[in-house]
Every structure is written in C-alpha cells, then in structure tokens.
Motif scaffolding. Structure first.
Motif, PDB file in Angstrom:
ATOM      1  N   GLU A 191     -20.037 -63.824  11.963  1.00  0.00           N
ATOM      2  CA  GLU A 191     -20.264 -64.808  10.904  1.00  0.00           C
ATOM      3  C   GLU A 191     -18.933 -65.233  10.289  1.00  0.00           C
ATOM      4  OE1 GLU A 191     -24.111 -64.522   8.334  1.00  0.00           O
ATOM      5  OE2 GLU A 191     -23.076 -62.621   8.336  1.00  0.00           O
ATOM      6  N   PRO A 192     -18.887 -66.423   9.686  1.00  0.00           N
ATOM      7  CA  PRO A 192     -17.700 -66.780   8.910  1.00  0.00           C
ATOM      8  C   PRO A 192     -17.467 -65.715   7.834  1.00  0.00           C
ATOM      9  CG  PRO A 192     -19.184 -68.661   9.105  1.00  0.00           C
ATOM     10  CD  PRO A 192     -19.908 -67.473   9.656  1.00  0.00           C
ATOM     11  N   SER A 193     -16.216 -65.379   7.600  1.00  0.00           N
ATOM     12  CA  SER A 193     -15.935 -64.352   6.604  1.00  0.00           C
ATOM     13  C   SER A 193     -14.791 -64.817   5.723  1.00  0.00           C
ATOM     14  CB  SER A 193     -15.581 -63.027   7.285  1.00  0.00           C
ATOM     15  OG  SER A 193     -14.416 -63.184   8.085  1.00  0.00           O
ATOM     16  N   GLY A 194     -14.547 -64.061   4.664  1.00  0.00           N
ATOM     17  CA  GLY A 194     -13.501 -64.400   3.708  1.00  0.00           C
ATOM     18  C   GLY A 194     -14.054 -64.379   2.302  1.00  0.00           C
ATOM     19  N   ARG A 195     -13.176 -64.123   1.346  1.00  0.00           N
ATOM     20  CA  ARG A 195     -13.639 -63.997  -0.044  1.00  0.00           C
ATOM     21  C   ARG A 195     -14.185 -65.301  -0.604  1.00  0.00           C
ATOM     22  NH1 ARG A 195      -7.914 -62.324  -2.534  1.00  0.00           N
ATOM     23  NH2 ARG A 195      -7.887 -61.255  -0.517  1.00  0.00           N
ATOM     24  N   HIS A 196     -13.877 -66.435   0.051  1.00  0.00           N
ATOM     25  CA  HIS A 196     -14.359 -67.719  -0.445  1.00  0.00           C
ATOM     26  C   HIS A 196     -15.702 -68.109   0.163  1.00  0.00           C
ATOM     27  CE1 HIS A 196     -10.468 -68.017  -2.278  1.00  0.00           C
ATOM     28  NE2 HIS A 196      -9.878 -67.967  -1.107  1.00  0.00           N
ATOM     29  N   ILE A 197     -16.229 -67.272   1.069  1.00  0.00           N
ATOM     30  CA  ILE A 197     -17.536 -67.549   1.667  1.00  0.00           C
ATOM     31  C   ILE A 197     -18.629 -66.964   0.778  1.00  0.00           C
ATOM     32  CG2 ILE A 197     -19.039 -67.108   3.644  1.00  0.00           C
ATOM     33  CD1 ILE A 197     -16.839 -69.028   4.333  1.00  0.00           C
ATOM     34  N   VAL A 198     -19.600 -67.800   0.444  1.00  0.00           N
ATOM     35  CA  VAL A 198     -20.718 -67.382  -0.396  1.00  0.00           C
ATOM     36  C   VAL A 198     -21.945 -67.159   0.482  1.00  0.00           C
ATOM     37  CG1 VAL A 198     -22.366 -68.239  -2.116  1.00  0.00           C
ATOM     38  CG2 VAL A 198     -19.915 -68.494  -2.506  1.00  0.00           C
ATOM     39  N   PHE A 199     -22.614 -66.017   0.281  1.00  0.00           N
ATOM     40  CA  PHE A 199     -23.890 -65.759   0.952  1.00  0.00           C
ATOM     41  C   PHE A 199     -25.008 -66.050  -0.046  1.00  0.00           C
ATOM     42  CE2 PHE A 199     -21.093 -62.418   2.998  1.00  0.00           C
ATOM     43  CZ  PHE A 199     -20.950 -63.093   4.203  1.00  0.00           C
ATOM     44  N   LEU A 200     -25.807 -67.072   0.233  1.00  0.00           N
ATOM     45  CA  LEU A 200     -26.917 -67.360  -0.674  1.00  0.00           C
ATOM     46  C   LEU A 200     -28.163 -66.556  -0.348  1.00  0.00           C
ATOM     47  CD1 LEU A 200     -25.146 -69.853  -1.550  1.00  0.00           C
ATOM     48  CD2 LEU A 200     -27.310 -70.966  -2.013  1.00  0.00           C
ATOM     49  N   ALA A 201     -28.328 -66.190   0.927  1.00  0.00           N
ATOM     50  CA  ALA A 201     -29.513 -65.450   1.339  1.00  0.00           C
ATOM     51  C   ALA A 201     -29.082 -64.362   2.314  1.00  0.00           C
ATOM     52  CB  ALA A 201     -30.532 -66.398   1.982  1.00  0.00           C
ATOM     53  N   GLN A 224     -28.021 -68.061 -10.598  1.00  0.00           N
ATOM     54  CA  GLN A 224     -27.127 -66.935 -10.322  1.00  0.00           C
ATOM     55  C   GLN A 224     -25.859 -67.389  -9.611  1.00  0.00           C
ATOM     56  OE1 GLN A 224     -29.140 -64.071  -7.896  1.00  0.00           O
ATOM     57  NE2 GLN A 224     -30.003 -62.928  -9.610  1.00  0.00           N
ATOM     58  N   VAL A 225     -26.036 -68.180  -8.559  1.00  0.00           N
ATOM     59  CA  VAL A 225     -24.886 -68.618  -7.753  1.00  0.00           C
ATOM     60  C   VAL A 225     -23.922 -69.456  -8.600  1.00  0.00           C
ATOM     61  CG1 VAL A 225     -24.212 -70.081  -5.801  1.00  0.00           C
ATOM     62  CG2 VAL A 225     -26.095 -68.464  -5.561  1.00  0.00           C
ATOM     63  N   SER A 231     -21.368 -63.158  -3.770  1.00  0.00           N
ATOM     64  CA  SER A 231     -22.484 -63.856  -4.417  1.00  0.00           C
ATOM     65  C   SER A 231     -23.863 -63.423  -3.942  1.00  0.00           C
ATOM     66  CB  SER A 231     -22.354 -65.385  -4.288  1.00  0.00           C
ATOM     67  OG  SER A 231     -21.166 -65.839  -4.894  1.00  0.00           O
ATOM     68  N   LEU A 232     -23.947 -62.439  -3.030  1.00  0.00           N
ATOM     69  CA  LEU A 232     -25.239 -61.918  -2.593  1.00  0.00           C
ATOM     70  C   LEU A 232     -25.618 -60.735  -3.478  1.00  0.00           C
ATOM     71  CD1 LEU A 232     -27.398 -62.342  -0.364  1.00  0.00           C
ATOM     72  CD2 LEU A 232     -26.224 -60.583   0.952  1.00  0.00           C
ATOM     73  N   ALA A 233     -26.842 -60.769  -4.023  1.00  0.00           N
ATOM     74  CA  ALA A 233     -27.281 -59.699  -4.919  1.00  0.00           C
ATOM     75  C   ALA A 233     -27.375 -58.379  -4.160  1.00  0.00           C
ATOM     76  CB  ALA A 233     -28.635 -60.046  -5.524  1.00  0.00           C
ATOM     77  N   THR A 234     -26.713 -57.350  -4.687  1.00  0.00           N
ATOM     78  CA  THR A 234     -26.756 -56.015  -4.082  1.00  0.00           C
ATOM     79  C   THR A 234     -27.687 -55.151  -4.937  1.00  0.00           C
ATOM     80  OG1 THR A 234     -24.645 -55.659  -5.234  1.00  0.00           O
ATOM     81  CG2 THR A 234     -24.537 -56.030  -2.867  1.00  0.00           C
ATOM     82  N   HIS A 235     -28.976 -55.259  -4.644  1.00  0.00           N
ATOM     83  CA  HIS A 235     -29.999 -54.620  -5.486  1.00  0.00           C
ATOM     84  C   HIS A 235     -29.859 -53.103  -5.513  1.00  0.00           C
ATOM     85  CE1 HIS A 235     -32.118 -58.422  -5.905  1.00  0.00           C
ATOM     86  NE2 HIS A 235     -32.025 -58.582  -4.596  1.00  0.00           N
ATOM     87  N   GLU A 236     -29.326 -52.526  -4.449  1.00  0.00           N
ATOM     88  CA  GLU A 236     -29.156 -51.072  -4.406  1.00  0.00           C
ATOM     89  C   GLU A 236     -27.789 -50.627  -4.921  1.00  0.00           C
ATOM     90  OE1 GLU A 236     -31.131 -49.058  -0.814  1.00  0.00           O
ATOM     91  OE2 GLU A 236     -30.597 -51.051  -0.062  1.00  0.00           O
ATOM     92  N   GLY A 237     -26.962 -51.552  -5.344  1.00  0.00           N
ATOM     93  CA  GLY A 237     -25.649 -51.191  -5.876  1.00  0.00           C
ATOM     94  C   GLY A 237     -24.629 -50.987  -4.775  1.00  0.00           C
TER      95      GLY A 237
END
Length: 391
Positions: free
Chosen positions: A102-112, A190-191, A273-279
């Motif tokens: 997948e595209p990676s980098g700190r500027h990439i946002v994961f919405l889902a 959130q985003v 930007s992806l929610a980490t529900h388990e921390g």
C-alpha cells in the motif's frame, strides 16, 4: 488505455471482486457501503493533504448515489508515464486492482481499515462517473459495473480545478444501498479534527427527511477534538493542554491534547488518522508520560514523599479526555483488524514528549496543576473502573 483483449486481466480482477465483495469491503451490508464511501473520500483527502489541505464535498444524492468532489488540481486520467514515481492516473485507479504494498508515509491518511481503493468502488457500483477539471478542460468518463463505456471525453471548458467521483452502489450485490448519515458524519468529523488543513462537508439529499448538511473545519486540530469531547455541549470547555512534535526515533509526528474535567474518562487514539480502538504503543506512551509528569510534580510539591509510589495509569486517567494521534512513515499494526498499533519506538517517544509538555504546563499553571494532582493522589485505584474507550 485500449479497450480490447489487452484488458482481459482487468476483467478477471473485476469478476473476482464482484464474486466475493466481502473480501474487499468486509460486508455486503451497510458496513461495506461505508467502506466504499470512505475509500472514495480517502482518495480526495490524500490528494488534498498532498498540497497542504483543501475542500471536499460529499453528497448522498436523491437517486441513491454518492458524489465526492474536491478542489484539488484534478487527477489526470492518464498515468504520468515516467515509470519512476509509480503514480497512477485516474483511469488506472478505476480499472486496476492494486497489487504490491500500500502507499505509505506519514502524510497518507487511512479513512477505513481495509483501504481497497477506487477499483473496488467502481467494481461494486452499477455505474460510476469520473470528472476531472484540469488546465481549463472538463473531461468525463462513464463506467457500468466497473467496465469503461468509452475513453475519457472532453465535455467543455472548466472553471476551477478538481476531481469528482460519483457512484451508485450495485443493488444486485448489496443488501442495502442506504448509508447512515450520522455514521459517515462522525468519521468525517474525526478526520477533519486530525488533519487541520481539511474542510469537509456532508450533504444528504435523499428523500424522506429533507436535505441536511454538516461542514467540518477545525483550525486547532486535536485541541478542538478534546474540547468537544470534554464539554459535549455541556458548559464551558476546560483548559486543553496540547502539543505537536516530530520525533525521528519513530519516523513520524505526534499530536496530543488532553484535559481534566468532571466527566468520565474518554481517551481516543489514532494512527495515520485510523482509529486504534484497542490502543497500542502510542496509548501506552501517553499514560507513561502523564503518570511520570504527575509523579514528578507531586514529589516536587511534597504531595508525595520520596517513598510513596507514584500513581499508575488507572489513576491518572480518571476524569481525563485525550486524543493521541501519531502519523508514521511505516505503520505497524498487530493483527489484521488494524486497531492496535505495535510500532515499538512510539511508546518511548510519546511518553517523553507528554512528560515534558505536561510537566511544563504544570509549572506554568501551579494552581490548576496542584488541584489536578491532589485529586489524583487522593483517589484510590479501587474507586475507579477501567472505563477508558479508544478510537
């Protein structure tokens, strides 16, 4: 792109997605629809953030479609063609199943969580229209169940620039084609909190309830997020302590904000930007830092003696609202669900930064700090349940 036998691999990929949609969007129910919408929005969000920010308008149309429009430079239909950047034109994004990393980098946002891309959105839609306004020209391409009906066509001059993707989820595949407005609105909110350059609107034109619309833009980022969590419309906002920091040890940046108040604790965490529900390691580092800052201040003010144990995470988190957001060049999750961050250096980096910034705030606000720390020291661990929720 040619429209002949050379396209055979595209159609094979298309058939695979349409036969097993759950593998790509997780569900043929509403969750899968949300995944599709967020994938289309994610393409626009990442394009906007690449240039520092922008406006994105998401519309749930009266005829059951979804339209995502942005004001970016317009994604060209053709691949750049240099063979170096690996970038794809809009037509390739819509007709090629992405393989490889997948595209990676700190500027990439994961919405889902799944991040399947525009090809899957196109494949699972009965029809899709792509429009590009770029360099003064307005071009359009139409698709039916993932198959291009014709090459991109110039339909006239363009005022402004941007890309618009409109799609109609295929009723032959999905059990419902109705997306919940509130669920989408909360994720887009959130985003926008987590990426302060964004201006996102969501409009619902579907019959039944009259048109409703929301618009999100938060110039103070996660500070605004915590202020909203801590008040939830209930009175004045408490003091919000917040900071941003880049740390090369974790190859990324962090943005953290927190506030103590009278309500139960609510700690929300995100990785790119992806929610980490388990921390995960960012949340562990956050609690390490808060506990260290509270203990150091308590000892300095002689609220604790040298032999008294400092308060642990279960005590410092009482009545605490916080957002811990990290953006990393290489995000590592534990398990397939992408809800638990595992990058090891993040714990130390976040812990050090939280301890330093919170310690400074305590020193600069001694009256408030003493009140907060005294309450934490007075509270006994058994008085509180572990009611923290992530995400």
């Amino acid at each position: 792109m040619r429209y002949d036998a050379a396209q055979i691999e595209v159609f094979e990929g298309l058939e695979a997605v349409r036969k097993r949609p759950g593998m790509y969007v997780g569900s043929t129910g509403e969750r899968g629809l949300q995944q599709m919408v967020l994938d289309a929005v994610g393409q626009a969000v990442n394009g906007a953030l690449a240039k520092g920010g922008g406006r994105i308008d998401v519309t749930l149309t009266a005829d059951g479609g979804v339209r995502v429009a942005d004001d970016g430079p317009g994604v060209p239909f053709e691949d750049p063609g240099d063979g170096v950047t690996g970038e794809l034109g809009l037509e390739s994004l819509l007709t090629s199943l992405r393989t490889g990393p997948e595209p990676s980098g700190r500027h990439i946002v994961f919405l889902a969580p799944l991040g399947v891309g525009l090809f899957v959105v196109n494949a699972l839609s009965s029809r899709l229209t792509a429009e590009v306004r770029r360099e003064g020209t307005h071009r359009v391409q139409e698709y039916a169940r993932g198959v291009p009906l014709a090459p991109p066509t110039t339909v006239g001059p363009a005022t402004g620039s941007g890309t618009t993707i409109a799609f109609w989820p295929d009723a032959e595949i999905f059990e419902t084609t109705h997306c919940a407005f509130a669920v989408l609105a909360e994720r887009l909110r959130q985003v926008t909190f987590l990426n302060r350059g964004l201006d996102i609107s969501l409009t619902d034109e579907r019959p039944g309830g009259g048109t409703r619309a929301v618009r999100f833009q938060f110039p103070d980022g996660v500070r605004d997020f915590v202020a909203a969590l801590a008040t939830d419309g209930l009175g004045a906002s408490p003091d919000v302590i917040g900071f941003e920091r880049e740390d090369p040890r974790m190859a990324g940046t962090m943005e953290v904000a927190l506030a103590w108040h009278s309500r139960q604790k609510s700690v929300h965490s995100f990785a790119n930007s992806l929610a980490t529900h388990e921390g995960g390691t960012h949340v562990e580092g956050f609690y390490d830092g808060v506990a260290a800052a509270v203990s150091a201040y308590a000892r300095k003010r002689e609220l604790l003696t040298a032999v008294d144990p400092g308060p642990g995470a279960e005590r410092v988190g009482t009545h605490l609202s916080a957002v811990v957001s990290v953006k990393l060049d290489q995000v590592e999750f534990r398990g397939a669900t992408r809800t638990l961050l595992s990058n090891p250096p993040v714990r130390t980096c976040v812990g050090d930064a939280v301890q330093e910034h919170l310690g400074t705030w305590f020193d600069e606000h001694p009256e408030q700090a003493t009140g907060i720390v005294e309450q934490i020291i007075r509270d006994r661990p058994q008085d509180h349940h572990h009611d923290c929720h992530q995400g």
